[in-house]
Design a protein around this motif. Structure first.
Motif, PDB file in Angstrom:
ATOM      1  N   ALA A  40       0.823  -1.216   0.000  1.00  0.00           N
ATOM      2  CA  ALA A  40       0.000   0.000   0.000  1.00  0.00           C
ATOM      3  C   ALA A  40       0.852   1.259   0.000  1.00  0.00           C
ATOM      4  CB  ALA A  40      -0.915  -0.015   1.217  1.00  0.00           C
ATOM      5  N   ASP A  41       1.700   1.418  -1.005  1.00  0.00           N
ATOM      6  CA  ASP A  41       2.588   2.578  -1.012  1.00  0.00           C
ATOM      7  C   ASP A  41       1.841   3.900  -1.069  1.00  0.00           C
ATOM      8  OD1 ASP A  41       1.849   2.138  -3.664  1.00  0.00           O
ATOM      9  OD2 ASP A  41       3.806   2.706  -4.468  1.00  0.00           O
ATOM     10  N   GLU A  42       0.783   3.980  -1.856  1.00  0.00           N
ATOM     11  CA  GLU A  42       0.047   5.236  -1.966  1.00  0.00           C
ATOM     12  C   GLU A  42      -0.610   5.610  -0.644  1.00  0.00           C
ATOM     13  OE1 GLU A  42      -2.572   5.819  -5.304  1.00  0.00           O
ATOM     14  OE2 GLU A  42      -1.275   4.599  -6.580  1.00  0.00           O
ATOM     15  N   VAL A  43      -1.133   4.620   0.060  1.00  0.00           N
ATOM     16  CA  VAL A  43      -1.776   4.878   1.345  1.00  0.00           C
ATOM     17  C   VAL A  43      -0.758   5.421   2.337  1.00  0.00           C
ATOM     18  CG1 VAL A  43      -2.920   3.786   3.316  1.00  0.00           C
ATOM     19  CG2 VAL A  43      -3.562   3.134   0.994  1.00  0.00           C
ATOM     20  N   LEU A  44       0.429   4.820   2.373  1.00  0.00           N
ATOM     21  CA  LEU A  44       1.456   5.273   3.313  1.00  0.00           C
ATOM     22  C   LEU A  44       1.915   6.691   2.990  1.00  0.00           C
ATOM     23  CD1 LEU A  44       3.528   1.981   3.653  1.00  0.00           C
ATOM     24  CD2 LEU A  44       1.820   2.896   5.240  1.00  0.00           C
ATOM     25  N   VAL A  45       2.053   7.018   1.713  1.00  0.00           N
ATOM     26  CA  VAL A  45       2.438   8.374   1.321  1.00  0.00           C
ATOM     27  C   VAL A  45       1.335   9.356   1.711  1.00  0.00           C
ATOM     28  CG1 VAL A  45       2.869   9.892  -0.638  1.00  0.00           C
ATOM     29  CG2 VAL A  45       4.007   7.679  -0.515  1.00  0.00           C
ATOM     30  N   ASN A  46       0.092   8.982   1.444  1.00  0.00           N
ATOM     31  CA  ASN A  46      -1.034   9.858   1.783  1.00  0.00           C
ATOM     32  C   ASN A  46      -1.171  10.063   3.286  1.00  0.00           C
ATOM     33  OD1 ASN A  46      -1.667  10.219  -0.895  1.00  0.00           O
ATOM     34  ND2 ASN A  46      -3.220   8.606  -0.928  1.00  0.00           N
ATOM     35  N   GLU A  47      -0.716   9.085   4.077  1.00  0.00           N
ATOM     36  CA  GLU A  47      -0.744   9.231   5.533  1.00  0.00           C
ATOM     37  C   GLU A  47       0.384  10.125   6.031  1.00  0.00           C
ATOM     38  OE1 GLU A  47      -0.482   5.337   7.233  1.00  0.00           O
ATOM     39  OE2 GLU A  47      -2.579   4.877   6.834  1.00  0.00           O
ATOM     40  N   GLY A  48       1.278  10.517   5.116  1.00  0.00           N
ATOM     41  CA  GLY A  48       2.385  11.374   5.501  1.00  0.00           C
ATOM     42  C   GLY A  48       3.574  10.626   6.064  1.00  0.00           C
ATOM     43  N   ARG A  49       3.611   9.314   5.857  1.00  0.00           N
ATOM     44  CA  ARG A  49       4.747   8.527   6.342  1.00  0.00           C
ATOM     45  C   ARG A  49       5.992   8.910   5.560  1.00  0.00           C
ATOM     46  NH1 ARG A  49       3.129   3.117   8.140  1.00  0.00           N
ATOM     47  NH2 ARG A  49       5.349   2.720   8.418  1.00  0.00           N
ATOM     48  N   PRO A  50       7.148   8.934   6.232  1.00  0.00           N
ATOM     49  CA  PRO A  50       8.390   9.215   5.505  1.00  0.00           C
ATOM     50  C   PRO A  50       8.689   8.107   4.503  1.00  0.00           C
ATOM     51  CG  PRO A  50       8.828   8.696   7.827  1.00  0.00           C
ATOM     52  CD  PRO A  50       7.350   8.714   7.643  1.00  0.00           C
ATOM     53  N   LEU A  51       9.372   8.463   3.429  1.00  0.00           N
ATOM     54  CA  LEU A  51       9.719   7.472   2.418  1.00  0.00           C
ATOM     55  C   LEU A  51      10.640   6.415   3.026  1.00  0.00           C
ATOM     56  CD1 LEU A  51      10.277   9.775  -0.663  1.00  0.00           C
ATOM     57  CD2 LEU A  51       8.299   8.326  -0.162  1.00  0.00           C
ATOM     58  N   PRO A  52      10.673   5.231   2.427  1.00  0.00           N
ATOM     59  CA  PRO A  52      11.496   4.156   2.988  1.00  0.00           C
ATOM     60  C   PRO A  52      12.974   4.535   3.055  1.00  0.00           C
ATOM     61  CG  PRO A  52      10.144   3.333   1.166  1.00  0.00           C
ATOM     62  CD  PRO A  52       9.980   4.816   1.217  1.00  0.00           C
ATOM     63  N   THR A  53      13.639   4.013   4.079  1.00  0.00           N
ATOM     64  CA  THR A  53      15.085   4.181   4.179  1.00  0.00           C
ATOM     65  C   THR A  53      15.751   3.375   3.065  1.00  0.00           C
ATOM     66  OG1 THR A  53      15.323   2.258   5.623  1.00  0.00           O
ATOM     67  CG2 THR A  53      14.948   4.412   6.696  1.00  0.00           C
ATOM     68  N   ALA A  54      17.042   3.576   2.898  1.00  0.00           N
ATOM     69  CA  ALA A  54      17.768   2.862   1.844  1.00  0.00           C
ATOM     70  C   ALA A  54      17.679   1.353   2.036  1.00  0.00           C
ATOM     71  CB  ALA A  54      19.219   3.309   1.816  1.00  0.00           C
ATOM     72  N   ARG A  55      17.808   0.892   3.268  1.00  0.00           N
ATOM     73  CA  ARG A  55      17.760  -0.554   3.505  1.00  0.00           C
ATOM     74  C   ARG A  55      16.366  -1.109   3.224  1.00  0.00           C
ATOM     75  NH1 ARG A  55      21.293  -2.500   8.048  1.00  0.00           N
ATOM     76  NH2 ARG A  55      20.204  -0.912   9.222  1.00  0.00           N
TER      77      ARG A  55
END
Length: 70
Positions: A40-55
């Motif tokens: 659910a990448d779009e949901v996480l972005v819409n929730e304002g979650r920070p983008l994934p770390t490099a790892r």
């Protein structure tokens, strides 16, 4: 992560995938986060979650496999 930890999160997977994931030195939490981004990448972005770390991004790439367009 150990083999058993990876299997506990992903279920049965290929040994090569287990080895690749273990080689990232990621944590179980990072593996779970990678799965959440895949689901659910779009949901996480819409929730304002920070983008994934490099790892986490590396784990996402390993879990998704090669691009079909390549």
């Amino acid at each position: 992560m150990t083999r058993d930890e990876i299997i506990s999160v992903l279920g049965p997977v290929d040994e090569a995938v287990i080895a690749d994931i273990a080689a990232t030195d990621g944590t179980v939490q990072e593996l779970r986060e990678a799965l959440a981004w895949i689901a659910a990448d779009e949901v996480l972005v819409n929730e304002g979650r920070p983008l994934p770390t490099a790892r986490v991004a590396t784990l996402i790439e390993l879990l998704q496999g090669p691009d079909e367009e390549e």
